[in-house]
Design a protein around this motif. Structure first.
Motif, PDB file in Angstrom:
ATOM      1  N   PRO A 100      38.254  40.389  39.912  1.00 55.69           N
ATOM      2  CA  PRO A 100      37.647  41.539  39.943  1.00 55.69           C
ATOM      3  C   PRO A 100      37.686  42.651  38.916  1.00 55.69           C
ATOM      4  O   PRO A 100      38.595  42.566  38.016  1.00 55.69           O
ATOM      5  N   THR A 125      38.465  47.696  40.608  1.00 60.94           N
ATOM      6  CA  THR A 125      39.491  47.537  41.715  1.00 60.94           C
ATOM      7  C   THR A 125      39.776  49.320  41.976  1.00 60.94           C
ATOM      8  O   THR A 125      40.029  50.089  41.231  1.00 60.94           O
ATOM      9  N   MET A 146      49.964  45.886  40.471  1.00 61.50           N
ATOM     10  CA  MET A 146      48.867  45.808  39.496  1.00 61.50           C
ATOM     11  C   MET A 146      49.303  46.136  37.999  1.00 61.50           C
ATOM     12  O   MET A 146      48.725  45.125  37.016  1.00 61.50           O
ATOM     13  N   ARG A 193      41.875  47.262  35.256  1.00 67.22           N
ATOM     14  CA  ARG A 193      40.857  46.895  36.057  1.00 67.22           C
ATOM     15  C   ARG A 193      40.801  47.993  37.350  1.00 67.22           C
ATOM     16  O   ARG A 193      39.738  47.651  38.219  1.00 67.22           O
ATOM     17  N   ILE A 194      41.604  48.880  37.137  1.00 60.94           N
ATOM     18  CA  ILE A 194      41.396  50.026  38.276  1.00 60.94           C
ATOM     19  C   ILE A 194      40.262  51.045  37.641  1.00 60.94           C
ATOM     20  O   ILE A 194      40.746  51.776  36.628  1.00 60.94           O
ATOM     21  N   PRO A 236      33.069  49.814  44.218  1.00 59.93           N
ATOM     22  CA  PRO A 236      34.197  48.907  43.625  1.00 59.93           C
ATOM     23  C   PRO A 236      33.797  47.540  43.811  1.00 59.93           C
ATOM     24  O   PRO A 236      32.813  47.202  44.840  1.00 59.93           O
ATOM     25  N   PHE A 259      36.535  45.339  44.426  1.00 60.53           N
ATOM     26  CA  PHE A 259      37.854  44.980  44.965  1.00 60.53           C
ATOM     27  C   PHE A 259      38.414  46.248  45.493  1.00 60.53           C
ATOM     28  O   PHE A 259      38.535  47.283  44.741  1.00 60.53           O
ATOM     29  N   LEU A 271      42.112  47.722  47.503  1.00 61.49           N
ATOM     30  CA  LEU A 271      43.510  47.526  48.026  1.00 61.49           C
ATOM     31  C   LEU A 271      43.903  48.704  48.799  1.00 61.49           C
ATOM     32  O   LEU A 271      43.656  49.770  48.445  1.00 61.49           O
ATOM     33  N   SER A 291      38.324  42.860  49.928  1.00 57.06           N
ATOM     34  CA  SER A 291      39.333  43.932  50.172  1.00 57.06           C
ATOM     35  C   SER A 291      40.688  43.130  50.696  1.00 57.06           C
ATOM     36  O   SER A 291      40.634  42.052  50.856  1.00 57.06           O
TER      37      SER A 291
END
Length: 347
Positions: free
Chosen positions: A60, A63, A77, A85-86, A131, A133, A135, A161
């Protein structure tokens, strides 16, 4: 301000991974035909989560980390080196026992989001982020009734997800008491999803080694009875306050040579302990779990003034913790801090 529902999600997140009803199992599906040309080596990867399969064609890139009162997901993470990646993070406990962790969290993008009444990401804002992905701490993070984007909606958008396995229920309900090992499964799954399995193994190995070293130092020592009190949560409990009963903290205490003084006071995560019950209890030490409390040490002093008969009051034995008592990559810090408080003669 953290509500009771959100704090339950914390502890359910603080509990995560691997239960019999919805354990996360990971398998790799070799690319076939045209997909083989589009997917990186080792992809697609298929993750089973809460009874559904999710296929990742590649690691991903966008995220989103939902709140739920947790830091387990964002901390995992970051421990895996995946902060880049966030694209939006809603988790922030305000403090960490890991050097630099809080600063890392504060440096992450929040996506400029306006959160809903429970401090989480509403449906429209989530979908606008596009997104790949998402969480969530518990399955309620994907509840339409709570105003969130559902897992099906995200799938149609092209987003996978993930919910830690022990928190697959809509309220973060767990099956059995959570343990530190559950956090290792979360880290392992993320390592697989993002193609950093070696880093995941390293993080887990470091945690195991640190905890094993502390366990060896307190081996054979008489267990100390420890009160775990959560402060700053505004949960409205009467009596002694918000006392931890069943939760991952019990495994943390056990590794540190201690036992929860009120572990049998409730079958739930938290217990309302009366002052009369507290006055009769044997308490050798106190763990204050602080959520943005301006003076958490004052809570320990308050207890010691009220219950001078406790051994903890006589010896002023207490420790203040934040994120390390919950599930995540930093439980070793909590184990060491509690062990040093409970068994200073071993250090």
């Amino acid at each position: 301000m953290v509500t009771r529902r959100r704090l339950i999600a914390v502890a359910a997140a603080a509990v995560l991974a691997a239960s019999a009803g919805c354990a996360n199992t990971v398998s790799e599906t070799p690319p076939v035909g045209a997909a083989a040309q589009q997917s990186p080596a080792g992809y697609p990867v298929v993750i089973e989560n809460c009874g559904e399969e999710y296929t990742f064609p590649a690691p991903p890139e966008r995220t989103v980390v939902m709140n739920g009162g947790s830091v387990a997901e964002v901390s995992s993470m970051l421990a895996l080196g995946l902060g880049d990646r966030i694209v939006a993070n809603a988790q922030d406990y305000g403090a960490s026992e890991v050097d630099g962790r809080q600063q890392e969290i504060e440096a992450l993008s929040t996506g400029g989001l306006a959160l809903n009444e429970s401090g989480d990401i509403p449906r429209e804002a989530m979908l606008a982020l596009r997104p790949d992905f998402v969480l969530a701490t518990y399955d309620g993070g994907f509840s339409a009734d709570l105003g969130h984007a559902t897992r099906d909606e995200l799938r149609r958008l092209g987003a996978n997800s993930y919910v830690p396995a022990r928190s697959c229920g809509p309220t973060g309900t767990v099956d059995g008491e959570p343990v530190i090992e559950d956090g290792y499964e979360l880290i392992t799954d993320l390592g697989t999803i993002f193609d950093v399995p070696e880093r995941a193994e390293e993080v887990i190995a470091q945690s195991r080694a640190a905890i094993a070293e502390i366990e060896a130092q307190v081996a054979g020592a008489a267990e100390k009875n420890v009160l775990v009190l959560f402060v700053g949560m505004s949960m409205g409990s009467g009596g002694l306050g918000d006392v931890g009963a069943t939760g991952i903290w019990n495994d943390v205490l056990a590794r540190a040579g201690a036992v929860n003084a009120f572990g049998d006071a409730s079958e739930g995560m938290f217990a309302d302990v009366s002052r009369e019950h507290a006055a009769q209890a044997a308490v050798d030490g106190v763990v204050i779990v602080s959520y943005r409390h301006p003076d958490p040490e004052s809570e320990a002093r308050r207890l010691f003034d009220e219950f001078p008969q406790w051994a903890a009051a006589r010896d002023e034995d207490f420790v203040v913790l934040s994120d390390s008592i919950y599930l995540g990559p930093s439980n070793a810090e909590a184990v060491e801090a509690i062990a040093r408080m409970a068994h200073p003669e071993r250090f």
